[in-house]
Design a protein around this motif. Structure first.
Motif, PDB file in Angstrom:
ATOM      1  N   ASP A  32       1.043  -1.326   0.028  1.00  0.00           N
ATOM      2  CA  ASP A  32      -0.013   0.056   0.538  1.00  0.00           C
ATOM      3  C   ASP A  32       1.384   1.054  -0.014  1.00  0.00           C
ATOM      4  O   ASP A  32       0.613   1.803  -1.230  1.00  0.00           O
ATOM      5  N   ASN A  33       1.832   1.370   0.998  1.00  0.00           N
ATOM      6  CA  ASN A  33       2.607   2.084   1.201  1.00  0.00           C
ATOM      7  C   ASN A  33       3.380   2.361  -0.222  1.00  0.00           C
ATOM      8  O   ASN A  33       3.924   3.866  -0.809  1.00  0.00           O
ATOM      9  N   GLU A  61       2.508   2.136  -3.449  1.00  0.00           N
ATOM     10  CA  GLU A  61       1.870   2.142  -4.530  1.00  0.00           C
ATOM     11  C   GLU A  61       0.893   3.665  -4.154  1.00  0.00           C
ATOM     12  O   GLU A  61       1.017   4.276  -5.017  1.00  0.00           O
ATOM     13  N   ASP A  62       0.995   4.090  -3.126  1.00  0.00           N
ATOM     14  CA  ASP A  62       0.899   5.614  -2.479  1.00  0.00           C
ATOM     15  C   ASP A  62       2.312   6.758  -3.047  1.00  0.00           C
ATOM     16  O   ASP A  62       2.297   7.344  -3.666  1.00  0.00           O
ATOM     17  N   SER A  81       2.502   6.546  -6.966  1.00  0.00           N
ATOM     18  CA  SER A  81       1.138   7.395  -7.485  1.00  0.00           C
ATOM     19  C   SER A  81       1.908   8.707  -8.085  1.00  0.00           C
ATOM     20  O   SER A  81       0.718   9.395  -8.703  1.00  0.00           O
ATOM     21  N   HIS A  82       2.729   9.343  -6.803  1.00  0.00           N
ATOM     22  CA  HIS A  82       2.793  11.395  -6.920  1.00  0.00           C
ATOM     23  C   HIS A  82       4.197  10.774  -7.966  1.00  0.00           C
ATOM     24  O   HIS A  82       5.122  11.848  -8.105  1.00  0.00           O
ATOM     25  N   ARG A 133       4.277  14.066   3.219  1.00  0.00           N
ATOM     26  CA  ARG A 133       3.694  13.090   4.671  1.00  0.00           C
ATOM     27  C   ARG A 133       3.565  13.769   5.836  1.00  0.00           C
ATOM     28  O   ARG A 133       4.257  13.452   6.883  1.00  0.00           O
TER      29      ARG A 133
END
Ligand SMILES: [Zn+2]
Length: 352
Positions: free
Chosen positions: A103-104, A106-107, A110-111, A168
């Protein structure tokens, strides 16, 4: 060398880098003039079985990849990354190999946008939370060769830092990192693991890696000193012509060489350190590299006993500290301040 001109030290060093030029200068001299330089040079001499020559400043026999054929690596990277988009799609998997959760990973990915570079590869940071970080690298029609891949991983290291330190961070006004050297440190951390990402086993901070880091610092600190001194000279001689600048540059390069390189690599008045022509159009950028290598080494030592998800978590904790002063960032990240002491101590402990 006294960096006297106010403009010179205040804007670039005290303003952007937040470390006075004089302090950077003494940091570099501490390593360049150390006994450890002679120790490592003697080790290289033993391995090469001959006296050292000026070009041995780029000796790369400590690198893990020197035992693997570059053609084989290129065949592998061309197959894996035929297009910029193929590289982009694999960023999450690459991050997972370093311990980031799916998940991390992918996140973060995504940027990041991957684009072909027209010149050399580079990373373009996000300027706000609505913007992606851009990874630009050269990919031939036949796919990404190993050199392009190695650069892409370096730039990806910048992008990961850029995403974490802006998206973040708790307080937006604290976004970023202390200075450019700290994003270089992140880029080096990932670049150092390029073979691990290709499946060659984890990259450790072993004897060879320490020697490689040290010899790399020895080279880049010299060219950085030439950069700083050339700009100091230009501030002192604002009406200089291009021809005069060239003469001054050669003189400065030879002076730095004679002081710190001639004793181990020979050749009086060698001008090899004047090789980085881009110091003229990117003023005082080079010192960011040795600062990056110093920070990287301090991070590597801190991260050395952490593996998998623990490594990724700790990396992220460091790069979420924000734009503190360099020493404060390092205190909170690894419990020390910016120093060449850790690598000098480590070289000494190798017992060469
Ligand atoms: Zn970089």
């Amino acid at each position: 060398m006294i960096y006297a001109t106010k403009k010179f030290s205040v804007r670039n060093f005290e303003g952007d880098i937040e470390i006075p030029a004089q302090k950077i200068d003494s940091l570099f001299r501490e390593l360049l003039g150390s006994e450890q330089v002679k120790t490592v040079a003697a080790e290289i001499r033993r391995r090469l079985g001959r006296e050292l020559r000026p070009y041995d400043i780029w000796y790369d026999g400590f690198k893990a990849r020197s035992s693997i054929s570059e053609d084989d690596l290129s065949a592998q990277t061309r197959r894996l990354f035929p297009t910029p988009d193929a590289y982009r799609q694999q960023i999450p998997s690459l991050l997972c190999k370093l311990g980031f959760s799916r998940d991390n990973a992918e996140d973060i990915a995504s940027h990041i946008v991957v684009e072909p570079a027209r010149g050399s590869g580079h990373a373009w940071p996000c300027v706000g939370r609505q913007e992606p970080a851009r990874l630009r690298t050269r990919i031939a029609p036949t796919g990404m060769d190993y050199k392009g891949y190695n650069i892409a991983v370096h730039e990806m290291g910048h992008n990961i830092e850029e995403v974490i330190s802006i998206y973040r961070i708790d307080h937006y006004m604290l976004r970023g990192i202390p200075n450019t050297g700290f994003t270089e440190a992140s880029a080096f951390l990932y670049q150092h693991r390029d073979l691990q990402l290709l499946g060659y086993g984890p990259q450790k901070l072993d004897r060879e890696a320490v020697l490689d880091a040290f010899w790399g610092m020895y080279e880049i600190m010299g060219v950085s000193m030439v950069d700083m001194q050339m700009w100091q000279w230009l501030y002192n001689n604002p009406t200089a012509t291009a021809a005069q600048l060239r003469e001054a540059m050669l003189e400065i390069a030879a002076r730095v060489w004679n002081e710190y390189y001639e004793p181990v690599l020979g050749e009086h008045d060698c001008v090899l350190l004047a090789i980085y022509s881009h110091i003229v159009n990117s003023p005082m950028y080079l010192p960011n590299y040795p600062i990056g290598h110093i920070v990287q080494f301090q991070l590597e030592e801190w991260l050395a006993d952490k593996e998998g998800s623990e490594w990724a978590k700790e990396y992220e904790r460091c790069y979420r500290l924000g734009r503190l002063t360099p020493d404060q960032w390092l205190r909170q990240a690894v419990g020390g301040q910016l120093s060449v002491e850790p690598i000098l101590r480590k070289i000494e402990s190798l017992g060469i």
